[in-house]
Design an enzyme around this catalytic site. Structure first.
Site, short mmCIF file in Angstrom:
data_model
loop_
_atom_site.label_atom_id
_atom_site.label_comp_id
_atom_site.label_asym_id
_atom_site.label_seq_id
_atom_site.Cartn_x
_atom_site.Cartn_y
_atom_site.Cartn_z
CG ASP A 213 37.56 34.40 52.63
OD1 ASP A 213 36.81 34.27 51.64
OD2 ASP A 213 37.90 35.53 53.09
N GLY B 122 38.50 37.62 45.58
CA GLY B 122 38.45 38.86 44.81
C GLY B 122 38.05 39.98 45.73
CB VAL C 245 36.78 31.43 39.65
CG1 VAL C 245 35.30 31.62 39.35
CG2 VAL C 245 37.12 29.95 39.66
N PRO D 132 38.71 40.18 36.38
CG PRO D 132 39.85 41.68 34.97
CD PRO D 132 39.53 41.41 36.40
CB VAL D 133 38.21 34.90 34.55
CG1 VAL D 133 37.51 34.85 33.22
CG2 VAL D 133 38.81 33.54 34.85
CG ASP E 13 30.38 33.18 29.58
OD1 ASP E 13 30.08 34.36 29.75
OD2 ASP E 13 31.25 32.60 30.26
NE ARG F 60 25.25 33.04 32.87
CZ ARG F 60 26.13 33.82 33.46
NH1 ARG F 60 27.04 34.45 32.74
NH2 ARG F 60 26.09 34.02 34.76
NE ARG G 101 25.36 22.04 26.29
CZ ARG G 101 25.73 21.01 27.05
NH1 ARG G 101 26.77 21.12 27.84
NH2 ARG G 101 25.08 19.88 27.02
CG HIS H 261 27.01 18.97 21.57
ND1 HIS H 261 27.74 18.46 22.61
CD2 HIS H 261 26.08 18.04 21.27
CE1 HIS H 261 27.29 17.26 22.94
NE2 HIS H 261 26.28 16.98 22.13
CG HIS I 194 34.00 35.38 31.76
ND1 HIS I 194 32.78 34.78 31.59
CD2 HIS I 194 33.97 35.90 33.00
CE1 HIS I 194 32.05 34.93 32.68
NE2 HIS I 194 32.75 35.61 33.55
N1 LIG Z 1 34.53 33.48 36.02
C1 LIG Z 1 33.22 33.46 36.23
O1 LIG Z 1 32.47 32.85 35.44
C2 LIG Z 1 32.67 34.15 37.44
C3 LIG Z 1 31.31 34.11 37.76
C4 LIG Z 1 30.87 34.76 38.91
C5 LIG Z 1 31.78 35.47 39.70
N2 LIG Z 1 33.08 35.50 39.36
C6 LIG Z 1 34.10 36.23 40.14
O2 LIG Z 1 34.43 35.44 41.28
C7 LIG Z 1 34.97 36.31 42.29
C8 LIG Z 1 34.28 36.02 43.61
O3 LIG Z 1 32.92 36.40 43.56
P1 LIG Z 1 32.01 36.28 44.89
O4 LIG Z 1 30.65 36.67 44.47
O5 LIG Z 1 32.26 35.01 45.56
O6 LIG Z 1 32.66 37.46 45.77
P2 LIG Z 1 32.61 37.55 47.35
O7 LIG Z 1 32.97 38.97 47.69
O8 LIG Z 1 31.36 36.97 47.88
O9 LIG Z 1 33.82 36.59 47.82
C9 LIG Z 1 35.16 36.90 47.60
C10 LIG Z 1 35.93 36.37 48.81
O10 LIG Z 1 37.33 36.50 48.56
C11 LIG Z 1 37.94 36.74 49.81
N3 LIG Z 1 39.31 37.25 49.60
C12 LIG Z 1 39.67 38.47 49.12
N4 LIG Z 1 41.02 38.54 49.08
C13 LIG Z 1 41.49 37.35 49.51
C14 LIG Z 1 42.80 36.81 49.66
N5 LIG Z 1 43.89 37.53 49.37
N6 LIG Z 1 42.92 35.55 50.13
C15 LIG Z 1 41.82 34.82 50.45
N7 LIG Z 1 40.56 35.27 50.32
C16 LIG Z 1 40.40 36.53 49.85
C17 LIG Z 1 37.01 37.73 50.49
O11 LIG Z 1 37.22 37.76 51.89
C18 LIG Z 1 35.64 37.15 50.10
O12 LIG Z 1 35.15 36.27 51.08
C19 LIG Z 1 34.74 37.73 41.78
O13 LIG Z 1 35.94 38.21 41.21
C20 LIG Z 1 33.66 37.55 40.72
O14 LIG Z 1 33.70 38.59 39.75
C21 LIG Z 1 33.55 34.86 38.25
#
Ligand SMILES: NC(=O)c1ccc[n+]([C@@H]2O[C@H](COP(=O)([O-])OP(=O)(O)OC[C@H]3O[C@@H](n4cnc5c(N)ncnc54)[C@H](O)[C@@H]3O)[C@@H](O)[C@H]2O)c1
Length: 321
Positions: A42, A86, A125, A128-129, A155, A158, A160, A175, A182
């Site tokens: 991180d 993120g 993850v 926007p993925v 999704d 969810r 299912r 299924h 997403h």
């Molecule tokens: N795809 C999905 O189904 C899904 C589901 C839930 C959340 N998400 C996404 O996952 C992401 C994370 O969500 P979260 O709740 O854990 O957020 P969060 O803010 O708790 O964690 C994000 C982490 O990323 C770290 N970070 C930021 N820039 C960085 C970099 N350049 N290098 C290393 N670390 C870095 C931050 O310090 C933070 O600890 C978000 O984009 C959220 O929208 C996706």
């Protein structure tokens, strides 16, 4: 049947982002016994260190696994790299500005991964993925199967669950697949949905559980779309189910499982669509997406998939890649 998975090597996963999703995924992955080694990175190094300390204190209760705070060199022998890094939306910021910032984050991370000659599969993850999966692919120039988004695997889970709850049937006998973006334009592929091998068109009339199954289906589908909004409204973020969905995808890669999962992947003519990443049924194995299954979607479902693609392409048009 599993493909030959990593003979004689340790199964290593690097998780980037030690926030809610990254740390929950690590917790679930450690308990699954699928990985031998997990490194967490991180930009907030104290957060990564703290999460690791908290997690390793659970080691007497996990299958054997090494968990550590990682660095760039960990990419060099990683089998899977899970990107959950993120940036949250700043006050007054537009969605596009946020997207532009997350694009820069993903590009920098991909540059680091490439600099270490990583052999791994990258699993995006961060949201926007679908867009960020496309960004990572274009930036890397890698084979399209090797960079995948978690897409609608969550999704679909969810979906299912909601069907199983509604119909009073074990979720493992359901299924069902959500496809497309997403996000708000995702849709339920009812034509592919079955309970114990019976398509819904056959199952619902026999079941007689609900009075108006056509309208109840629409409600279930909408509830899937609204799930994240409800959870975020109640507790600020979603992380438990996504952490498990990621274990499912990572496990399919580590074990070369050839699992059918609705990950986000670059389309190249499949379903009549190109140059966009979105979720369709894919066979996921040790090299990532091995094959896209061009399922026989009906006309309405194909139109919904195409509408998702249009929305994503419009978002990409304004983005500086
Ligand atoms: N795809 C999905 O189904 C899904 C589901 C839930 C959340 N998400 C996404 O996952 C992401 C994370 O969500 P979260 O709740 O854990 O957020 P969060 O803010 O708790 O964690 C994000 C982490 O990323 C770290 N970070 C930021 N820039 C960085 C970099 N350049 N290098 C290393 N670390 C870095 C931050 O310090 C933070 O600890 C978000 O984009 C959220 O929208 C996706």
């Amino acid at each position: 049947m599993n493909e030959k998975a990593l003979p004689g090597s340790r199964r290593k996963v690097v998780i980037i982002g030690a926030g809610a999703v990254g740390s929950t995924h690590c917790y679930a992955l450690a308990q699954s016994g699928l990985a031998d080694e997990i490194a967490i990175i991180d930009k907030n190094e104290d957060l990564a260190k703290g999460q690791v300390m908290d997690l390793v204190h659970g080691q007497p209760f996990f299958p054997t696994v090494s968990i550590k705070a990682g660095s760039l060199s960990d990419f060099a022998n990683a089998n899977v790299i899970v990107i959950t890094a993120g940036s949250p939306m700043k006050p007054g910021e537009t969605r596009l500005q946020l997207l532009q910032r997350n694009t820069a984050i993903i590009k920098n991370i991909m540059t680091d991964i490439i600099s270490q000659n990583s052999p791994g599969v990258v699993l995006i993850v961060s949201n926007p993925v679908d867009i960020l999966t496309y960004v990572a692919l274009k930036h890397s120039g890698w084979d399209r199967g090797r960079i995948i988004g978690s897409g609608t695997v969550l999704d679909s889970a969810r979906f299912r669950y909601l069907i199983s709850d509604h119909c009073g049937v074990d979720v493992h006998n359901v299924h069902a697949y959500m496809l497309g973006e997403h996000g708000d334009s995702e849709f339920a592929a009812w034509s592919m949905t079955n309970i114990a091998g019976m398509p819904m068109e056959e199952y619902c009339p026999v079941c007689k559980h609900c009075t108006d199954w056509k309208s109840e289906r629409r409600q279930i589908e909408q509830e899937v779309r609204d799930s994240a909004y409800h959870i975020i409204g109640y507790k600020g973020a979603t992380y438990f189910a996504v952490g498990l969905a990621l274990v499912r995808i990572v496990g399919a890669i580590l074990r070369g499982q050839r699992s059918v999962l609705t990950v986000s992947t670059l389309l190249n003519g499949e379903f009549g669509l190109s140059d966009v990443c979105l979720s369709v049924p894919c066979i996921v194995s040790n090299k990532g997406v091995r094959k896209i299954i061009e399922s026989n979607l009906n006309e309405q479902e194909l139109a919904s998939l195409s509408a998702s693609a249009d929305i994503l392409k419009t978002a990409l048009k304004d983005l500086k890649l």
